[in-house]
Design a protein around this motif. Structure first.
Motif, PDB file in Angstrom:
ATOM      1  N   LEU A 155       0.813  -1.040   0.021  1.00 50.80           N
ATOM      2  CA  LEU A 155       0.047   0.044   0.117  1.00 50.80           C
ATOM      3  C   LEU A 155       0.783   1.450   0.135  1.00 50.80           C
ATOM      4  CD1 LEU A 155      -2.750   1.393  -0.042  1.00 50.80           C
ATOM      5  CD2 LEU A 155      -2.852   0.941   2.474  1.00 50.80           C
ATOM      6  N   ALA A 156       1.935   1.379   0.893  1.00 47.91           N
ATOM      7  CA  ALA A 156       2.648   2.287   0.722  1.00 47.91           C
ATOM      8  C   ALA A 156       3.581   2.599  -0.703  1.00 47.91           C
ATOM      9  CB  ALA A 156       4.040   2.189   1.661  1.00 47.91           C
ATOM     10  N   ARG A 157       3.713   1.668  -1.305  1.00 43.66           N
ATOM     11  CA  ARG A 157       4.307   1.677  -2.781  1.00 43.66           C
ATOM     12  C   ARG A 157       3.422   2.220  -3.700  1.00 43.66           C
ATOM     13  NH1 ARG A 157       9.168  -1.863  -2.858  1.00 43.66           N
ATOM     14  NH2 ARG A 157      10.300  -0.850  -0.993  1.00 43.66           N
ATOM     15  N   ALA A 158       1.992   1.668  -3.522  1.00 43.14           N
ATOM     16  CA  ALA A 158       0.851   2.216  -4.312  1.00 43.14           C
ATOM     17  C   ALA A 158       0.448   3.328  -4.244  1.00 43.14           C
ATOM     18  CB  ALA A 158      -0.267   1.153  -4.091  1.00 43.14           C
ATOM     19  N   ALA A 159       0.755   4.022  -2.847  1.00 42.73           N
ATOM     20  CA  ALA A 159      -0.038   5.299  -2.494  1.00 42.73           C
ATOM     21  C   ALA A 159       1.213   6.494  -2.693  1.00 42.73           C
ATOM     22  CB  ALA A 159      -0.431   5.184  -1.041  1.00 42.73           C
ATOM     23  N   GLY A 160       2.236   6.302  -2.613  1.00 44.09           N
ATOM     24  CA  GLY A 160       3.402   7.076  -2.479  1.00 44.09           C
ATOM     25  C   GLY A 160       4.003   7.872  -3.556  1.00 44.09           C
ATOM     26  N   VAL A 161       5.381   8.110  -3.473  1.00 44.29           N
ATOM     27  CA  VAL A 161       5.992   8.675  -4.634  1.00 44.29           C
ATOM     28  C   VAL A 161       6.022   7.799  -5.907  1.00 44.29           C
ATOM     29  CG1 VAL A 161       8.198   7.880  -3.764  1.00 44.29           C
ATOM     30  CG2 VAL A 161       7.994   9.991  -4.708  1.00 44.29           C
ATOM     31  N   GLY A 163       3.722   5.882  -6.715  1.00 46.93           N
ATOM     32  CA  GLY A 163       2.337   5.597  -7.108  1.00 46.93           C
ATOM     33  C   GLY A 163       1.596   6.722  -7.308  1.00 46.93           C
ATOM     34  N   MET A 164       0.480   6.748  -6.583  1.00 49.85           N
ATOM     35  CA  MET A 164      -0.615   7.801  -6.264  1.00 49.85           C
ATOM     36  C   MET A 164      -0.151   9.216  -6.230  1.00 49.85           C
ATOM     37  SD  MET A 164      -4.026   8.289  -3.797  1.00 49.85           S
ATOM     38  CE  MET A 164      -3.021   8.865  -2.525  1.00 49.85           C
ATOM     39  N   VAL A 165       0.710   9.711  -5.364  1.00 50.09           N
ATOM     40  CA  VAL A 165       1.098  10.856  -4.951  1.00 50.09           C
ATOM     41  C   VAL A 165       2.017  11.412  -6.135  1.00 50.09           C
ATOM     42  CG1 VAL A 165       2.401  12.314  -3.493  1.00 50.09           C
ATOM     43  CG2 VAL A 165       0.855  10.705  -2.555  1.00 50.09           C
ATOM     44  N   GLY A 166       3.117  10.437  -6.451  1.00 52.87           N
ATOM     45  CA  GLY A 166       3.696  10.813  -7.756  1.00 52.87           C
ATOM     46  C   GLY A 166       2.962  11.009  -9.111  1.00 52.87           C
ATOM     47  N   GLY A 167       1.866  10.296  -9.004  1.00 50.04           N
ATOM     48  CA  GLY A 167       1.108  10.551 -10.235  1.00 50.04           C
ATOM     49  C   GLY A 167       0.263  11.868 -10.241  1.00 50.04           C
ATOM     50  N   GLN A 168      -0.046  12.376  -9.096  1.00 52.75           N
ATOM     51  CA  GLN A 168      -0.797  13.444  -8.813  1.00 52.75           C
ATOM     52  C   GLN A 168       0.408  14.762  -9.071  1.00 52.75           C
ATOM     53  OE1 GLN A 168      -1.567  12.846  -4.634  1.00 52.75           O
ATOM     54  NE2 GLN A 168      -3.822  12.907  -5.172  1.00 52.75           N
ATOM     55  N   MET A 169       1.665  14.542  -8.828  1.00 58.73           N
ATOM     56  CA  MET A 169       2.515  15.270  -9.168  1.00 58.73           C
ATOM     57  C   MET A 169       2.864  15.601 -10.613  1.00 58.73           C
ATOM     58  SD  MET A 169       5.084  17.491  -7.718  1.00 58.73           S
ATOM     59  CE  MET A 169       4.603  18.716  -8.647  1.00 58.73           C
ATOM     60  N   MET A 190      -0.285   5.649 -12.242  1.00 61.34           N
ATOM     61  CA  MET A 190       0.090   6.066 -11.060  1.00 61.34           C
ATOM     62  C   MET A 190      -1.064   6.722 -10.267  1.00 61.34           C
ATOM     63  SD  MET A 190       3.808   7.430 -11.790  1.00 61.34           S
ATOM     64  CE  MET A 190       4.538   7.916 -10.233  1.00 61.34           C
ATOM     65  N   LYS A 191      -1.647   7.579 -10.800  1.00 60.32           N
ATOM     66  CA  LYS A 191      -2.476   8.612  -9.880  1.00 60.32           C
ATOM     67  C   LYS A 191      -3.866   7.851  -9.616  1.00 60.32           C
ATOM     68  CE  LYS A 191      -5.289  12.911  -9.942  1.00 60.32           C
ATOM     69  NZ  LYS A 191      -5.484  13.947 -10.932  1.00 60.32           N
ATOM     70  N   THR A 192      -4.222   6.960 -10.514  1.00 59.32           N
ATOM     71  CA  THR A 192      -5.517   6.398 -10.399  1.00 59.32           C
ATOM     72  C   THR A 192      -5.433   4.838 -10.229  1.00 59.32           C
ATOM     73  OG1 THR A 192      -6.840   8.177 -11.595  1.00 59.32           O
ATOM     74  CG2 THR A 192      -8.026   5.920 -11.325  1.00 59.32           C
ATOM     75  N   GLY A 193      -4.635   4.511 -11.234  1.00 57.50           N
ATOM     76  CA  GLY A 193      -4.418   2.991 -11.386  1.00 57.50           C
ATOM     77  C   GLY A 193      -3.441   2.100 -10.194  1.00 57.50           C
ATOM     78  N   ALA A 194      -2.838   2.963  -9.257  1.00 56.88           N
ATOM     79  CA  ALA A 194      -1.849   2.329  -8.600  1.00 56.88           C
ATOM     80  C   ALA A 194      -2.726   1.665  -7.339  1.00 56.88           C
ATOM     81  CB  ALA A 194      -0.923   2.997  -7.947  1.00 56.88           C
TER      82      ALA A 194
END
Length: 305
Positions: A155-161, A163-169, A190-194
């Motif tokens: 979950l940390a990998r999916a949600a973090g830099v 994954g999701m947060v990196g995708g938001q950036m 990254m933003k949605t799929g992770a």
């Protein structure tokens, strides 16, 4: 979907959503847990506003159904599903902030920063993110410690830099430097799929399934994650705000790079059909046990809100 299959899926989705809603209410209780000093009332109210506001609870559904595919412990899967929903809702609270997407409406209700204030919304998101890992690490999630650790890491990998947060950036950067097609696909993965990929893989982790099953479910999650974002971009172009429960048309107005903007709506619909076929094929080895997950893939691609 065939009518009977559609009804079975919709019933299962509603039942899973109700179960997760009840669990989230308990997890967001005002009473402090062991090791906590106090739970500030305003913070808890903001967290509940951002979480207990309806929604299809698709990601929790995917966790619970992917776990059920391997006859995993249902209570443990529910807690993992609730942890994931906390992360998802935190991301929505932060996404809606003026510094990000600046939205006033979420699921037909005022966004958290509108109902409270910007600072409280930031803290509510922070608290939900940390609560998610509290839930996974807690012994109340009755799984062997190595599986809990694997879930925390995944979950940390999916949600973090990465994954999701990196995708938001990457999404924020796209406003200044529009990406090419490969860049759009990476951003959306990254933003949605992770988190959707994690939702599907998590069931196999909960069950202690073999690595090949874990990878197969992760690939299924990747396919429907891409389909989810493609359908979302299509809806942003074709649906209205009442239908979606949030503002629409913002991508086009902002000149945002999406695959729909790049190739058009007809192309997107063909791609969605192909992604559903790919997702179904990945689940074929599980036979009838995977029927609801297959219907979930179809639903993701054909939803109207």
């Amino acid at each position: 979907m065939a009518k009977d299959e559609e009804i079975a899926f919709e019933t299962a989705l509603l039942m899973r959503a109700a179960a997760i809603e009840a669990l989230l209410r308990r997890l967001l209780d005002q009473r402090a847990l062991s090791g906590e000093i106090a739970r500030p009332k305003r913070l808890m109210a903001a967290m509940r506003h951002g979480v207990l506001n309806g929604g299809k609870r698709l990601r929790p559904f995917l966790v619970m159904e992917s776990a059920a595919l391997f006859s995993a412990d249902g209570e443990a899967a529910s807690r993992v599903a609730a942890a994931l929903e906390c992360v998802h809702c935190y991301s929505l609270i932060h996404d809606d902030l003026p510094a990000m997407d600046n939205d006033d409406l979420r699921r037909g209700q005022p966004t958290v920063h509108r109902a409270f204030d910007d600072a409280t919304a930031i803290l509510a998101g922070d608290a939900l993110l940390t609560l998610a890992f509290d839930i996974l690490a807690d012994e109340a999630t009755v799984l062997p410690v190595e599986r809990r650790a694997a879930l925390v890491l995944a979950l940390a990998r999916a949600a973090g830099v990465g994954g999701m947060v990196g995708g938001q950036m990457l999404d924020l950067d796209a406003g200044r430097n529009p990406p090419d097609e490969a860049g759009i696909i990476r951003l959306q993965a990254m933003k949605t799929g992770a988190l959707i990929r994690f939702a599907c893989e998590a069931g196999a982790i909960v069950a202690g399934a073999p690595p090949e099953d874990r990878e197969r479910l992760a690939e299924f999650g990747s396919a429907i994650g891409l389909a989810f974002q493609l359908a979302d971009d299509l809806l942003d172009l074709t649906a209205d705000a009442h239908q979606m429960g949030k503002a629409t048309g913002k991508d086009a107005a902002a000149g945002k790079a999406t695959l729909v903007a790049l190739h058009g709506a007809d192309w997107a619909r063909k791609q969605l059909s192909g992604l559903v076929g790919q997702a179904h094929a990945l689940l074929d080895p599980y036979g009838e046990r995977a029927a609801l997950l297959k219907e979930a893939a179809t639903f993701v691609a054909t939803r109207n809100s």
